[in-house]
Scaffold this motif. Structure first.
Motif, PDB file in Angstrom:
ATOM      1  N   SER A  50       0.829  -1.211   0.000  1.00 54.22           N
ATOM      2  CA  SER A  50       0.000   0.000   0.000  1.00 54.22           C
ATOM      3  C   SER A  50       0.864   1.262   0.000  1.00 54.22           C
ATOM      4  N   LYS A  54       1.634   5.110  -2.692  1.00 56.11           N
ATOM      5  CA  LYS A  54       1.142   6.378  -2.147  1.00 56.11           C
ATOM      6  C   LYS A  54       2.161   7.489  -2.382  1.00 56.11           C
ATOM      7  N   GLN A  65      -4.401   4.541   5.339  1.00 57.80           N
ATOM      8  CA  GLN A  65      -5.272   4.391   4.167  1.00 57.80           C
ATOM      9  C   GLN A  65      -4.761   3.194   3.367  1.00 57.80           C
ATOM     10  N   ILE A  67      -6.041   1.411   0.864  1.00 56.18           N
ATOM     11  CA  ILE A  67      -6.162   1.483  -0.597  1.00 56.18           C
ATOM     12  C   ILE A  67      -5.887   2.922  -1.018  1.00 56.18           C
ATOM     13  N   PRO A  68      -4.725   3.194  -1.611  1.00 56.20           N
ATOM     14  CA  PRO A  68      -4.367   4.574  -1.951  1.00 56.20           C
ATOM     15  C   PRO A  68      -5.320   5.169  -2.983  1.00 56.20           C
ATOM     16  N   SER A  69      -5.558   6.431  -2.838  1.00 50.36           N
ATOM     17  CA  SER A  69      -6.392   7.133  -3.805  1.00 50.36           C
ATOM     18  C   SER A  69      -5.816   8.535  -4.002  1.00 50.36           C
ATOM     19  N   PRO A  70      -5.235   8.826  -5.157  1.00 49.29           N
ATOM     20  CA  PRO A  70      -5.082   7.938  -6.312  1.00 49.29           C
ATOM     21  C   PRO A  70      -3.880   7.018  -6.154  1.00 49.29           C
ATOM     22  N   ILE A  71      -3.892   5.933  -6.919  1.00 50.33           N
ATOM     23  CA  ILE A  71      -2.756   4.999  -6.910  1.00 50.33           C
ATOM     24  C   ILE A  71      -1.604   5.613  -7.699  1.00 50.33           C
ATOM     25  N   ARG A  72      -0.431   5.645  -7.080  1.00 55.69           N
ATOM     26  CA  ARG A  72       0.710   6.344  -7.682  1.00 55.69           C
ATOM     27  C   ARG A  72       1.733   5.322  -8.211  1.00 55.69           C
ATOM     28  N   TRP A  73       1.491   4.818  -9.434  1.00 56.35           N
ATOM     29  CA  TRP A  73       2.426   3.866 -10.049  1.00 56.35           C
ATOM     30  C   TRP A  73       3.762   4.536 -10.377  1.00 56.35           C
TER      31      TRP A  73
END
Length: 295
Positions: A50, A54, A65, A67-73
């Motif tokens: 996770s 982030k 958190q 589940i990250p929002s937004p997911i930072r690939w």
């Protein structure tokens, strides 16, 4: 006059029912405990995954958190741009491959000597070998460093590879010896009658039956050398020779730590160990059972 045969013993229906209830209750208790333990053990890996997705500001938010929002690939891309991951991975693969090869080869042949050959002082020498496991690595660190410096091996892979070819470690020898002693000695006698030498017995009779135990030694060796941090830190000086474990340290400093990149790099570094474990899981479990090692 006919003699009636006694009827086979059968538990009363009430006994069967009581055992069935006990088995069901046992499973109802056991499964939640196992699931709870698995969740606890997987929590650090879940937090690592996770956090690797982030931005830096959300790493230590409370409550976390998941589940990250937004997911930072982008974190994974920035890791490859920040440090030479390919170079560090190549160095780690080189060290791990040759060190594991030496560990498996030397430990198996030393264990064969202690398990299958008869010679004077064998048991005493084996006890001396086992006693070396009680010596902390810090005790021999300075003599080893002086030895490798005298040999001009500093800042090379040799101090990390060559020692694996001299015995392979007392624990590995102990593990393989225990397995070899479970094989019948009559196999050796039959092979000698057929004209096999001692080395041929080792190569043709013992080794083919030792795949589970050798797999366990290989997995332990892979985990140890892949994640080794202290020895490379002592013997490697230039960045071009660094391993992945040392490379992770580039994301930390006294003034600033890029935790999001560190988590992404750590996950990529740990991924080969997870893959190797799952691919070799069958040999690993068989080896644990055959050698009698329990947690």
């Amino acid at each position: 006059m006919s003699v009636s045969r006694p009827a086979a013993y059968r538990p009363a229906p009430s006994l069967w029912a009581r055992k069935s209830v006990q088995r069901t209750v046992g499973r109802l208790v056991l499964y939640p405990v196992l699931v709870g333990g698995a969740v606890i053990l997987l929590l650090p890996l879940a937090w690592l995954l996770s956090s690797s997705l982030k931005p830096l500001g959300l790493i230590f938010v409370v409550p976390p958190q998941w589940i990250p929002s937004p997911i930072r690939w982008q974190n994974y891309v920035e890791v490859w741009q920040a440090i030479p991951m390919a170079l560090f991975a190549r160095n780690t693969i080189t060290i791990t491959f040759f060190a594991v090869l030496g560990t498996v080869a030397s430990a198996s042949i030393v264990a064969f000597g202690f398990a299958r050959l008869r010679f004077r002082m064998r048991d005493v020498l084996f006890l001396v070998l086992l006693s070396t496991m009680m010596i902390p690595g810090q005790v021999t660190l300075i003599p080893q460093y002086i030895l490798f410096r005298t040999l001009r091996w500093l800042n090379s892979f040799l101090p990390l590879i060559v020692p694996s070819y001299f015995g392979g470690g007392a624990f590995n020898v102990f593990l393989l010896r225990q397995f070899y002693m479970t094989l019948p000695l009559e196999l050796d006698d039959a092979a000698r009658i057929d004209g096999c030498s001692t080395f041929q017995i080792y190569r043709r009779i013992i080794l083919p039956q030792s795949k589970p135990a050798l797999g366990v030694v290989a997995i332990f060796g892979f985990m140890g050398h892949w994640n080794e941090f202290f020895a490379p830190l002592i013997y490697l000086n230039s960045t071009e020779k660094y391993t992945l474990a040392l490379g992770l340290n580039f994301f930390r400093s006294v003034e600033y730590s890029a935790w999001h990149l560190l988590m992404a790099a750590s996950l990529m570094t740990a991924l080969p160990c997870i893959v190797v474990y799952f691919l070799a899981q069958r040999y690993f479990i068989q080896g644990i059972v055959f050698t009698g090692i329990k947690g």
